[in-house]
Motif scaffolding. Structure first.
Motif, PDB file in Angstrom:
ATOM      1  N   TYR A   1     -13.456  10.015 -23.301  1.00  0.00           N
ATOM      2  CA  TYR A   1     -14.323  11.184 -23.447  1.00  0.00           C
ATOM      3  C   TYR A   1     -14.612  11.592 -24.880  1.00  0.00           C
ATOM      4  O   TYR A   1     -15.674  12.119 -25.177  1.00  0.00           O
ATOM      5  CB  TYR A   1     -13.746  12.374 -22.669  1.00  0.00           C
TER       6      TYR A   1
ATOM      7  N   ILE B   1      -5.615  21.457 -11.901  1.00  0.00           N
ATOM      8  CA  ILE B   1      -6.353  21.060 -13.095  1.00  0.00           C
ATOM      9  C   ILE B   1      -6.920  22.291 -13.797  1.00  0.00           C
ATOM     10  O   ILE B   1      -7.007  22.331 -15.028  1.00  0.00           O
ATOM     11  CB  ILE B   1      -7.471  20.064 -12.746  1.00  0.00           C
TER      12      ILE B   1
ATOM     13  N   PHE C   1      -4.297  11.631 -23.879  1.00  0.00           N
ATOM     14  CA  PHE C   1      -5.411  11.344 -24.770  1.00  0.00           C
ATOM     15  C   PHE C   1      -5.758  12.529 -25.658  1.00  0.00           C
ATOM     16  O   PHE C   1      -6.173  12.352 -26.801  1.00  0.00           O
ATOM     17  CB  PHE C   1      -6.611  10.824 -23.970  1.00  0.00           C
ATOM     18  N   LEU C   2      -5.583  13.726 -25.134  1.00  0.00           N
ATOM     19  CA  LEU C   2      -5.757  14.895 -25.994  1.00  0.00           C
ATOM     20  C   LEU C   2      -4.684  14.908 -27.069  1.00  0.00           C
ATOM     21  O   LEU C   2      -4.939  15.232 -28.233  1.00  0.00           O
ATOM     22  CB  LEU C   2      -5.690  16.182 -25.161  1.00  0.00           C
TER      23      LEU C   2
ATOM     24  N   ILE D   1      -3.214  11.496 -18.036  1.00  0.00           N
ATOM     25  CA  ILE D   1      -4.143  10.837 -18.959  1.00  0.00           C
ATOM     26  C   ILE D   1      -4.834  11.864 -19.848  1.00  0.00           C
ATOM     27  O   ILE D   1      -4.940  11.691 -21.062  1.00  0.00           O
ATOM     28  CB  ILE D   1      -5.185  10.028 -18.171  1.00  0.00           C
ATOM     29  N   MET D   2      -5.297  12.944 -19.228  1.00  0.00           N
ATOM     30  CA  MET D   2      -5.949  13.992 -20.019  1.00  0.00           C
ATOM     31  C   MET D   2      -5.009  14.467 -21.122  1.00  0.00           C
ATOM     32  O   MET D   2      -5.402  14.609 -22.290  1.00  0.00           O
ATOM     33  CB  MET D   2      -6.319  15.187 -19.140  1.00  0.00           C
ATOM     34  N   PHE D   3      -3.766  14.690 -20.737  1.00  0.00           N
ATOM     35  CA  PHE D   3      -2.782  15.211 -21.683  1.00  0.00           C
ATOM     36  C   PHE D   3      -2.535  14.209 -22.811  1.00  0.00           C
ATOM     37  O   PHE D   3      -2.562  14.557 -23.993  1.00  0.00           O
ATOM     38  CB  PHE D   3      -1.489  15.513 -20.933  1.00  0.00           C
TER      39      PHE D   3
ATOM     40  N   LEU E   1      -3.059  22.430 -21.301  1.00  0.00           N
ATOM     41  CA  LEU E   1      -3.458  21.539 -22.398  1.00  0.00           C
ATOM     42  C   LEU E   1      -3.658  22.343 -23.678  1.00  0.00           C
ATOM     43  O   LEU E   1      -3.211  21.946 -24.757  1.00  0.00           O
ATOM     44  CB  LEU E   1      -4.756  20.807 -22.043  1.00  0.00           C
TER      45      LEU E   1
ATOM     46  N   ILE F   1     -11.427  16.287  -9.432  1.00  0.00           N
ATOM     47  CA  ILE F   1     -10.400  16.363 -10.472  1.00  0.00           C
ATOM     48  C   ILE F   1     -10.975  16.799 -11.820  1.00  0.00           C
ATOM     49  O   ILE F   1     -10.326  17.538 -12.550  1.00  0.00           O
ATOM     50  CB  ILE F   1      -9.707  14.998 -10.631  1.00  0.00           C
TER      51      ILE F   1
ATOM     52  N   HIS G   1     -12.907  19.078 -26.995  1.00  0.00           N
ATOM     53  CA  HIS G   1     -12.037  18.262 -26.141  1.00  0.00           C
ATOM     54  C   HIS G   1     -12.151  18.711 -24.689  1.00  0.00           C
ATOM     55  O   HIS G   1     -12.404  17.909 -23.784  1.00  0.00           O
ATOM     56  CB  HIS G   1     -10.575  18.397 -26.577  1.00  0.00           C
TER      57      HIS G   1
ATOM     58  N   PHE H   1     -10.180   5.993 -28.747  1.00  0.00           N
ATOM     59  CA  PHE H   1     -11.295   6.317 -27.860  1.00  0.00           C
ATOM     60  C   PHE H   1     -12.409   5.279 -27.953  1.00  0.00           C
ATOM     61  O   PHE H   1     -13.046   4.943 -26.957  1.00  0.00           O
ATOM     62  CB  PHE H   1     -11.835   7.715 -28.168  1.00  0.00           C
TER      63      PHE H   1
ATOM     64  N   ILE I   1     -13.732  16.421 -21.659  1.00  0.00           N
ATOM     65  CA  ILE I   1     -12.820  15.894 -20.642  1.00  0.00           C
ATOM     66  C   ILE I   1     -13.489  15.967 -19.267  1.00  0.00           C
ATOM     67  O   ILE I   1     -13.276  15.114 -18.409  1.00  0.00           O
ATOM     68  CB  ILE I   1     -11.465  16.649 -20.613  1.00  0.00           C
TER      69      ILE I   1
ATOM     70  N   MET J   1     -11.895  14.857 -35.798  1.00  0.00           N
ATOM     71  CA  MET J   1     -10.708  14.353 -35.087  1.00  0.00           C
ATOM     72  C   MET J   1      -9.908  13.422 -35.969  1.00  0.00           C
ATOM     73  O   MET J   1     -10.426  12.845 -36.923  1.00  0.00           O
ATOM     74  CB  MET J   1     -11.156  13.516 -33.882  1.00  0.00           C
ATOM     75  N   ASP J   2      -8.681  13.232 -35.567  1.00  0.00           N
ATOM     76  CA  ASP J   2      -7.843  12.274 -36.268  1.00  0.00           C
ATOM     77  C   ASP J   2      -8.385  10.845 -36.127  1.00  0.00           C
ATOM     78  O   ASP J   2      -8.905  10.471 -35.077  1.00  0.00           O
ATOM     79  CB  ASP J   2      -6.426  12.344 -35.688  1.00  0.00           C
TER      80      ASP J   2
ATOM     81  N   ILE K   1      -4.080  11.284 -13.432  1.00  0.00           N
ATOM     82  CA  ILE K   1      -5.253  11.648 -14.214  1.00  0.00           C
ATOM     83  C   ILE K   1      -4.959  12.829 -15.129  1.00  0.00           C
ATOM     84  O   ILE K   1      -5.403  12.857 -16.290  1.00  0.00           O
ATOM     85  CB  ILE K   1      -6.451  11.919 -13.297  1.00  0.00           C
ATOM     86  N   PHE K   2      -4.176  13.795 -14.647  1.00  0.00           N
ATOM     87  CA  PHE K   2      -3.823  14.894 -15.545  1.00  0.00           C
ATOM     88  C   PHE K   2      -2.991  14.382 -16.712  1.00  0.00           C
ATOM     89  O   PHE K   2      -3.166  14.813 -17.855  1.00  0.00           O
ATOM     90  CB  PHE K   2      -3.088  16.008 -14.799  1.00  0.00           C
TER      91      PHE K   2
ATOM     92  N   ALA L   1      -6.915   8.584 -33.331  1.00  0.00           N
ATOM     93  CA  ALA L   1      -7.444   9.003 -32.034  1.00  0.00           C
ATOM     94  C   ALA L   1      -8.835   8.422 -31.832  1.00  0.00           C
ATOM     95  O   ALA L   1      -9.178   7.938 -30.753  1.00  0.00           O
ATOM     96  CB  ALA L   1      -7.479  10.528 -31.948  1.00  0.00           C
TER      97      ALA L   1
ATOM     98  N   PHE M   1      -3.334  12.486 -28.553  1.00  0.00           N
ATOM     99  CA  PHE M   1      -3.617  11.586 -29.667  1.00  0.00           C
ATOM    100  C   PHE M   1      -4.238  12.332 -30.830  1.00  0.00           C
ATOM    101  O   PHE M   1      -3.896  12.121 -31.985  1.00  0.00           O
ATOM    102  CB  PHE M   1      -4.572  10.459 -29.235  1.00  0.00           C
ATOM    103  N   ASP M   2      -5.166  13.236 -30.499  1.00  0.00           N
ATOM    104  CA  ASP M   2      -5.782  13.995 -31.590  1.00  0.00           C
ATOM    105  C   ASP M   2      -4.864  15.110 -32.066  1.00  0.00           C
ATOM    106  O   ASP M   2      -4.629  15.275 -33.260  1.00  0.00           O
ATOM    107  CB  ASP M   2      -7.127  14.563 -31.126  1.00  0.00           C
ATOM    108  N   VAL M   3      -4.328  15.868 -31.109  1.00  0.00           N
ATOM    109  CA  VAL M   3      -3.572  17.067 -31.473  1.00  0.00           C
ATOM    110  C   VAL M   3      -2.314  16.737 -32.270  1.00  0.00           C
ATOM    111  O   VAL M   3      -2.038  17.330 -33.302  1.00  0.00           O
ATOM    112  CB  VAL M   3      -3.219  17.858 -30.190  1.00  0.00           C
TER     113      VAL M   3
END
Lengths: 550, 216, 100
Positions: A300, B38, C91-92, C87-89, B45, A210, A246, A317, A250, A309-310, C84-85, A313, C94-96
Motif C-alpha cells: 500500500y 479492524i 508493514f506499518l 500484516i498491516m501492523f 496501529l 477486512i 498510512h 513496498f 492501508i 517515509m523511511d 491480515i491485521f 520501508a 517498517f516505516d514507524v
C-alpha cells in the motif's frame, strides 16, 4: 429448460408497485436498483470529468474558476470511486448472478442485502447534498490528506460521513457474499467448480470486510479532529500527517483490488463463453485472485514514496509492488492461452474483453514504472499517475462493467440490443479512451502535475487532444445507454441462452429469471466451463469437434 | 441443531422456503466482528506508532490514569463475559429464568463499567485534560501527551459506545427471551451472536487496559 | 456444501464448571499483569503486557466464544483476520520503527 420468460411471470413483472421494489429482498431487483443509481452517478461523474477536460483546453479560465476546479476533481474522484466503481461489479452483477451461478435461491442474508442498498442510497444522498447545499464544496481531493482536510473551510463533514456510510454498505455486501459462497452453494458445487466470476467476488468480499474499517476509523478521526479537536494527525498537537497517509492507503490500496478482481473474474467467464474453451489454468486463476487480494496489503505505501517515509520501508513496498504484478501477469497469459486455438466469436462482450486486455496491460505495466522508486520520484503526483489509474480502473474495471452489461443484458431483461450499434460503441470507447488518456502519460512524463488548474503552454496541445478524446468517449457512452434504452422498450427478444454459455445462469435459469431462480436446485457434477475443447491433447484441432454445431 | 423451514414472503408474494441457517448466521456475525476488530485495530496501529515516537510522554500521560478503576473495569468485563456465556448455557438447557438472570447481570456489569468511566472522564474534565479546540489544559501539555490523551479519549470513548450498543442489543434479546418469540431454547442463534458481540467488547478492553493503564 | 450438523459442537462440553475455572484464570492473569507492570522491565514491559493480553484473549475466544469447539471454518476465518491485521501492523512498523 424454459424458453424466454418475457411473456410470463418473471422477477421484473411479478409485482410492479413501487413498494414491491423498495421493500424487495430479491437479489435480482436489488441489483437492478443499484444499476439504475450507479449509472446516474457515473454520468454525473463523467460530466464533471468532461468539464475538467474542457477547462484545461486553454490557459487561464476556460469555463470554471480555480476553486471550482478543485471541487470538481474532488467530487469526480469521490463519485466515481465511492459511488460507482467500488460498489461496481459486485453490487450489480454480483448481486444478480452470484446466487444463480452457485445454484442458490438468494444470498445468505437477503434483508441485509437490502440494507446495504439503503445505506448506499443514504451515502449517495449525503455526498450529493453537500454539492448542492454546502457552503463551499469539498476541495481536498478524494484522498482528503491532512493537514489540509483538517483546516480547509470547505465542507468536509458531509462527504466524509457519506464515505463512512458507503463503506458500511460495502462491508455488509462483502459479509453477505463471503457467507453466501460458504453456505449456499448447490449440491456438487465445490469451491473449485465455481465460475471464476464467483472466485473474483469471493476474494473481493474478503477485502471489503477486512480493509474497509480502516478507512472508517480514519474518517472518524478526521471528523473528530475537525469537530472536537482530538489531535492524532495534527502536527501542532504532535500528530504525524504521514501516519494519516498510512491509514488511508492501508484501505485504499486493497480497494483497487476490490475494483479489479470481480472484473477479472468476469473476463474469465466471458472468454470461456466466447472462445468456447475451459479457462486455461482454472485453479491457478482462482488462486491468483486470492493471492492478489492478499498481497495487496503488502504494497500500500507505494502511494507514499515521496512522503518522507523511511528508505528501507520504501524498498520493501517497492519489492512487493513488483511481486503483485506476477499473479496479475499470470492471469493475462492464461486468458490469452485460453483464446489460442479457441473458437472465437467476436461478439460485443468479447470485444470489450480484448480492449480490456490491451488497455489493462498498459495500465499494469505503467504501474510497475510507478512502483520503481527512482522513476516514482519524478512521476509521483503527475499526469502519469492519472493516466495509469484511469487505464486500470476505467479501461480495466469499467470496460468490463460495460462488457458485463452487454453480456448479461439479454439474461436480465429478456430483450436484446442492436449488436451492430454495440460494436460501434466499443470502437468509439476504445478510440476515445486512448485519445483521452494516452497523452496524459506523455504529459506526466514531461512533468505536468496532477490536480493543477493551470498548466504551462507546452502541455496545451496534449490537453486539447485529451479533451477531444473525452468527447469521443462520452459519445460512445451515450450511444451505449441509448442502445440499451431502445432495446428495453423494443421488441427484439433475447434467446434463452443468447451466447450458448455453460454457466448455471444460462443453462438453468429462465430469461429473464423468475423470482425463484430455479425450478429445482441443480446438482452439479461438472466444472463451470464445460465446453468440449477445440483441440486434442497435442494441441491439434480435433476433427470430431470441428463442424459440430452449437 | 436441525434446520427448521420457515416460510418467508418476498415481494412477489411467492412462498419461499428459507432454511434457517444458524451456522451461516454465526459466520456472518464473525465477519462483522472482524470489521470491529479492524476498526479498533486502526486505532491500535496509531497507538503503537505514537508510543514508539513519544514513549516518555506516553508514560507521563499514563500516570494520570486511575489504575484502580481500570483494573476494576477489567474485572467487571471479564465477569460479564462469564455471565454472558452462562446465560446462553442456561437457555440451551431450557432454563429461561437463570438465562435471564445472567443476562441481566451482564447488562448490569455494563452499567458498572460505564459508571466507572463516567467518574474517570469527569475527573479528566476537571483537570482540563479533554480534547477541545478552544479550552482546557490539554493544548498546553507536551505534544506526546496531547496525542496520548487524544487516543485515550478516542479509544475508550469508542469502546464505551460499543458497550452501550451491546447493552441495548442484549436487552432487546432479553425481551425476546421473555416473550419467547425469536429467542428460545431451540432458536438461540441470536443470543449466541449477541454474546459474541459482547465478548468482543470484553476482548477490546483486554488490550486497551494494559496499553493505557499499565505503562509504569 | 450441504448444511451439515455444525452444531455438533456441544455446549454441554463446556459447562458451568469449565466457564468458572476459565473466568478465575482470567482474573488471575489480570492480577499478574497488574503486578508485573509495577516492575520496571524497560522495553520488555510492552511485550509482556501484550503477551498476557493475548493469552487472555485466546482464552476468551476459544472458550467463551466457543471457537475451540466450532467447525474449522470459523478458525480459518479468524486466522485470515489475524494474519491480515498482523500484516498491516508489520508493514506499518517498517516505516514507524525505522523513522521514529
Amino acid at each position: 429448460m424454459s424458453t424466454n420468460s418475457i411473456g410470463t411471470v418473471n422477477y421484473l413483472n411479478v409485482d410492479k408497485s413501487i413498494w414491491s421494489w423498495i421493500y424487495t429482498t430479491d437479489h435480482k431487483r436489488i441489483a437492478l436498483m443499484y444499476l439504475a443509481a450507479m449509472m446516474m452517478f457515473f454520468l454525473v461523474g463523467a460530466g464533471l470529468g468532461f468539464i475538467m477536460r474542457l477547462e484545461l483546453m486553454t490557459p487561464g479560465k476556460t469555463v470554471i474558476d480555480a476553486q471550482t476546479y478543485n471541487s470538481f476533481f474532488t467530487l469526480h474522484g469521490v463519485i466515481m470511486i465511492f459511488l460507482f466503481i467500488i460498489p461496481g461489479i459486485p453490487a450489480v452483477f454480483g448481486n444478480f448472478f452470484l446466487p444463480i451461478q452457485i445454484g442458490a435461491e438468494d444470498v445468505s442474508f437477503p434483508r441485509l442485502n437490502l440494507l446495504s442498498f439503503y445505506l448506499y442510497v443514504i451515502g449517495a444522498c449525503l455526498a450529493l447534498y453537500s454539492i448542492f447545499f454546502g457552503k463551499t464544496i469539498i476541495d481536498t481531493g478524494w484522498t482528503f490528506y491532512v493537514p489540509y482536510s483538517l483546516t480547509t473551510g470547505s465542507d468536509v463533514m458531509l462527504p466524509l460521513i457519506a464515505a463512512f456510510v458507503l463503506g458500511f454498505s460495502s462491508i455488509l455486501t462483502g459479509l453477505n457474499f463471503v457467507t453466501t459462497i460458504h453456505r449456499m452453494r448447490a449440491p456438487g458445487m465445490d469451491f473449485f467448480k465455481m465460475p471464476l466470476f464467483c472466485w473474483g467476488l469471493y476474494a473481493t468480499a474478503w477485502i471489503q470486510v477486512i480493509a474497509t474499517p480502516i478507512i472508517g476509523i480514519t474518517i472518524v478521526l478526521v471528523l473528530l479532529e475537525r469537530t472536537v479537536g482530538i489531535g492524532v494527525f495534527d502536527p501542532a498537537k504532535g500528530g504525524d500527517p504521514v501516519l494519516f497517509q498510512h491509514m488511508f492507503w492501508i484501505y485504499s490500496h486493497p480497494a483497487v483490488y476490490i475494483m479489479i478482481l470481480p472484473a477479472m473474474g468476469l473476463v474469465s467467464d466471458i472468454i470461456a463463453t466466447f472462445a468456447r474453451r475451459q479457462i486455461f489454468g482454472y485453479s491457478v486463476m482462482a488462486i491468483t485472485s486470492m493471492s492478489i487480494a492478499l498481497i495487496g496489503y503488502f504494497v500500500y505505501a507505494h502511494h507514499m514514496f515521496t512522503s518522507g517515509m523511511d528508505d528501507t520501508a520504501k524498498i520493501i513496498f517497492s519489492f512487493f509492488t513488483f511481486l503483485v504484478g506476477i499473479p496479475t501477469g499470470v492471469k493475462i497469459f492464461n486468458w490469452v492461452a485460453t483464446m489460442y486455438k479457441g473458437s472465437i466469436d467476436l461478439k460485443t462482450p468479447m470485444l470489450f474483453v480484448l480492449a480490456f486486455i490491451f488497455i489493462f496491460s498498459i495500465g499494469g505495466l505503467t504501474g510497475l514504472v510507478l512502483g520503481a522508486l527512482q522513476t516514482d520520484i519524478h512521476l509521483h503526483d503527475t499526469y502519469f499517475v492519472v493516466a495509469h489509474f484511469h487505464y486500470v480502473m476505467f479501461g480495466g474495471t469499467v470496460f468490463i462493467f460495460f462488457a458485463g452489461l452487454h453480456y448479461w443484458f439479454p439474461k436480465m431483461f429478456g430483450k436484446m440490443y442492436n449488436e451492430k450499434v454495440s460494436k460501434v460503441v466499443v470502437a468509439l470507447m476504445f478510440v476515445g479512451f486512448n485519445t483521452l488518456y494516452f497523452p496524459m502519460f506523455l504529459m506526466g512524463y514531461m512533468g505536468m502535475p496532477r490536480r493543477y488548474y493551470e498548466s504551462l503552454p507546452e502541455y496545451t496541445t496534449y490537453h486539447q487532444v485529451s479533451a477531444v478524446g473525452s468527447w469521443i468517449l462520452i459519445l460512445g457512452i451515450l450511444l451505449m445507454v441509448g442502445n440499451f434504452l431502445v432495446a428495453l422498450n423494443g421488441k427484439r427478444m433475447a434467446k434463452q441462452n443468447e451466447w450458448d454459455s455453460m454457466t448455471l445462469e444460462w443453462t438453468n435459469a429462465a430469461t429473464p429469471p423468475v423470482t425463484l431462480n430455479f425450478d429445482k436446485i441443480p446438482t452439479v457434477t461438472a466444472g463451470p466451463y464445460n465446453y468440449p475443447d477445440y483441440s486434442d491433447s497435442e494441441g491439434n484441432p480435433s476433427l470430431e469437434i470441428l463442424g459440430e454445431k452449437h | 441443531m436441525s434446520h427448521t423451514a420457515e416460510h418467508s414472503h418476498d415481494a412477489s408474494h411467492a412462498e419461499v422456503h428459507v432454511h434457517r441457517d444458524d451456522f451461516g448466521s454465526k459466520l456472518g456475525m464473525w465477519l462483522f466482528l472482524f470489521t470491529e476488530v479492524i476498526l479498533f485495530g486502526g486505532l491500535f496501529l496509531l497507538y503503537f506508532s505514537y508510543r514508539v515516537k513519544y514513549s516518555h510522554d506516553f508514560h507521563e500521560g499514563a500516570m494520570e490514569l486511575d489504575l484502580v478503576k481500570g483494573t476494576m473495569n477489567t474485572a467487571i468485563l471479564l465477569t460479564s463475559s462469564l455471565t454472558m456465556a452462562l446465560s446462553i448455557l442456561f437457555l440451551t438447557k431450557g432454563n429461561k429464568k437463570w438465562s435471564l438472570i445472567h443476562l441481566a447481570v451482564t447488562i448490569l456489569c455494563g452499567f458498572g463499567f460505564l459508571i466507572n468511566k463516567y467518574f474517570e472522564y469527569g475527573h479528566k474534565i476537571e483537570l482540563g485534560i479533554y480534547p477541545s479546540k478552544t479550552s482546557g489544559e490539554l493544548m498546553n501539555m507536551p505534544e506526546g501527551q496531547q496525542v496520548f490523551f487524544g487516543l485515550y479519549w478516542a479509544m475508550t470513548g469508542l469502546h464505551s459506545f460499543h458497550v452501550i450498543v451491546g447493552m441495548i442489543l442484549l436487552s432487546y434479546f432479553g425481551v425476546q427471551i421473555i416473550k419467547q418469540t425469536k429467542v428460545t431454547q431451540e432458536n438461540y442463534a441470536r443470543l449466541e451472536n449477541g454474546g459474541l458481540y459482547w465478548h468482543l467488547v470484553d476482548l477490546i478492553w483486554i488490550f486497551l487496559f494494559p496499553l493505557f493503564y499499565l505503562l509504569h | 456444501m450441504s448444511h451439515g450438523n455444525e452444531h455438533a459442537e456441544e455446549h454441554h462440553s463446556v459447562g458451568l464448571g469449565t466457564y468458572s475455572i476459565v473466568w478465575f484464570a482470567l482474573l488471575a492473569l489480570t492480577a499478574i499483569t497488574v503486578a508485573v507492570a509495577g516492575i520496571n522491565l524497560g522495553d520488555y514491559t510492552l511485550f509482556i503486557a501484550m503477551l498476557v493480553a493475548s493469552i487472555k484473549a485466546m482464552i476468551v475466544i476459544n472458550v467463551f466464544m466457543h471457537v475451540k469447539f466450532d467447525n474449522v471454518v470459523v478458525k480459518w476465518f479468524l486466522a485470515v483476520c489475524g494474519i491480515i491485521f498482523a500484516i498491516m501492523f508489520i508493514f506499518l512498523a517498517f516505516d514507524v520503527l525505522l523513522r521514529y
